[in-house]
Design a protein around this motif. Sequence first.
Motif, short mmCIF file in Angstrom:
data_model
loop_
_atom_site.label_atom_id
_atom_site.label_comp_id
_atom_site.label_asym_id
_atom_site.label_seq_id
_atom_site.Cartn_x
_atom_site.Cartn_y
_atom_site.Cartn_z
N HIS A 136 -4.95 -26.30 -40.49
CA HIS A 136 -4.20 -26.22 -41.68
C HIS A 136 -5.02 -26.74 -42.75
CE1 HIS A 136 -0.35 -26.05 -44.82
NE2 HIS A 136 -1.31 -24.92 -44.83
N VAL A 137 -5.58 -26.09 -43.98
CA VAL A 137 -6.40 -26.67 -44.78
C VAL A 137 -5.90 -26.20 -46.18
CG1 VAL A 137 -8.48 -27.30 -43.27
CG2 VAL A 137 -8.07 -24.97 -44.12
N PRO A 138 -4.85 -26.44 -46.48
CA PRO A 138 -4.54 -26.01 -48.05
C PRO A 138 -5.24 -26.83 -48.98
CG PRO A 138 -2.95 -27.88 -47.09
CD PRO A 138 -3.95 -27.43 -45.91
N VAL A 160 -12.68 -23.07 -47.86
CA VAL A 160 -12.37 -24.31 -48.32
C VAL A 160 -13.49 -25.31 -48.46
CG1 VAL A 160 -11.53 -26.13 -46.84
CG2 VAL A 160 -10.49 -24.29 -46.45
N LEU A 161 -14.76 -24.74 -47.63
CA LEU A 161 -16.03 -25.64 -47.98
C LEU A 161 -16.90 -24.71 -48.03
CD1 LEU A 161 -17.42 -28.39 -47.85
CD2 LEU A 161 -17.40 -28.42 -45.40
N PHE A 162 -17.98 -24.74 -48.78
CA PHE A 162 -19.24 -24.06 -48.86
C PHE A 162 -20.49 -24.73 -48.89
CE2 PHE A 162 -16.20 -21.68 -52.01
CZ PHE A 162 -15.72 -20.75 -51.01
N GLN A 163 -21.66 -24.15 -48.75
CA GLN A 163 -22.92 -24.99 -48.81
C GLN A 163 -23.03 -25.19 -50.21
OE1 GLN A 163 -26.95 -23.08 -49.02
NE2 GLN A 163 -26.95 -23.92 -46.78
N GLY A 164 -22.90 -26.84 -50.29
CA GLY A 164 -23.12 -27.46 -51.52
C GLY A 164 -22.03 -27.37 -52.61
N SER A 165 -20.71 -26.86 -52.18
CA SER A 165 -19.81 -26.73 -52.72
C SER A 165 -18.19 -26.83 -52.17
CB SER A 165 -19.84 -25.32 -53.85
OG SER A 165 -18.81 -25.26 -54.72
N LEU A 179 -7.08 -30.01 -51.49
CA LEU A 179 -8.30 -29.33 -50.96
C LEU A 179 -9.14 -30.55 -50.46
CD1 LEU A 179 -10.06 -27.09 -50.06
CD2 LEU A 179 -10.91 -27.14 -52.40
N LEU A 180 -9.29 -31.49 -51.34
CA LEU A 180 -10.25 -32.60 -50.84
C LEU A 180 -9.67 -33.47 -49.54
CD1 LEU A 180 -11.47 -33.72 -54.12
CD2 LEU A 180 -12.84 -32.65 -52.56
N ALA A 181 -8.24 -33.60 -49.75
CA ALA A 181 -7.54 -34.24 -48.67
C ALA A 181 -7.64 -33.49 -47.24
CB ALA A 181 -6.16 -34.37 -48.72
N SER A 182 -7.51 -31.92 -47.37
CA SER A 182 -7.71 -31.12 -46.34
C SER A 182 -9.20 -31.22 -45.59
CB SER A 182 -7.48 -29.76 -46.77
OG SER A 182 -6.06 -29.67 -47.10
N ILE A 183 -10.35 -31.29 -46.49
CA ILE A 183 -11.67 -31.43 -46.05
C ILE A 183 -12.01 -32.67 -45.53
CG2 ILE A 183 -13.81 -31.67 -46.97
CD1 ILE A 183 -13.15 -29.51 -48.99
N ARG A 184 -11.34 -33.73 -46.09
CA ARG A 184 -11.48 -35.10 -45.34
C ARG A 184 -10.93 -35.26 -44.19
NH1 ARG A 184 -8.06 -38.63 -48.86
NH2 ARG A 184 -6.25 -37.93 -47.25
N ASP A 185 -9.81 -34.72 -43.98
CA ASP A 185 -8.73 -34.89 -42.85
C ASP A 185 -9.01 -33.91 -41.66
OD1 ASP A 185 -7.69 -36.98 -44.13
OD2 ASP A 185 -5.79 -36.00 -44.70
N VAL A 187 -11.80 -31.24 -41.75
CA VAL A 187 -13.14 -30.80 -41.58
C VAL A 187 -14.18 -31.89 -41.26
CG1 VAL A 187 -14.95 -29.28 -42.54
CG2 VAL A 187 -12.64 -28.70 -42.95
N LEU A 188 -14.13 -32.97 -42.18
CA LEU A 188 -15.10 -34.04 -41.93
C LEU A 188 -14.81 -34.94 -40.76
CD1 LEU A 188 -15.82 -35.17 -45.50
CD2 LEU A 188 -17.14 -33.70 -44.11
N THR A 189 -13.89 -34.69 -39.90
CA THR A 189 -13.57 -35.46 -38.71
C THR A 189 -14.15 -34.57 -37.70
OG1 THR A 189 -11.35 -34.10 -38.46
CG2 THR A 189 -11.37 -36.56 -39.76
#
Length: 219
Positions: A136-138, A160-165, A179-185, A187-189
């Motif tokens: 879940h990536v709101p 949620v995440l694009f190439q460069g954006s 959104l940034l919290a979703s990416i951090r928690d 995707v970047l994990t």
Amino acid sequence: MPLSVQSFVVSPFAENTYVLSSQGEAAIVDPGTASRAERQAVEAYVEAAGLAVRHLLLTHAHIDHVFGCHHFAERYGKAAEHGGWQLHPADAPLLENAVVQGEMFGVRVDPPPPPAHDLAAGDEIALGDVTLRVLHVPGHSPGSVAFYSEADSILVGGDVLFQGSIGRTDLWQGSLDVLLASIRDEVLTLPDATVVYSGHGPKTTVGAERRTNPFLRDL
């Protein structure tokens, strides 16, 4: 067999519709197909590959991702698990108002059927010998999800995440902080080698975005 990913760039929004497959089973993800020719191209691929459509999946329910929901539900819904589209319940109001969304953008959309099954974080979706885990990536929308195959190092991530954006957050219930919290928690994990198939644009990797994406510098 590894997960196969076939993309189709469709509609005036240049959205990526995906057919995921393994061992003769397929999932159609985000049918942004706005024309008959685009829908036929997806069907032709499924038929030529001899695939049985087992799942109909939505990462979220913005207009550019749901043009083909009505058509593919009629074509494959009865044979698919749960009998239709699977969606996080927080995005159900968006799907219900798909026609209104279309009017806002000046485009026509066939009213999609209601979701047949609610997705939740941690759900596992079996596809051939592959397991897709629901994240879940709101933030882009309240019910945005991504589908992750750990064995294949593949993430089908929607907008949620694009190439460069990153996904836009100025639509209904969007939030940059969320959104940034979703990416951090979420995707970047994931491992840097994870290939990210986005809702628009080319594929990328978690590592490439971690190193170069300007929106992620402070995460």
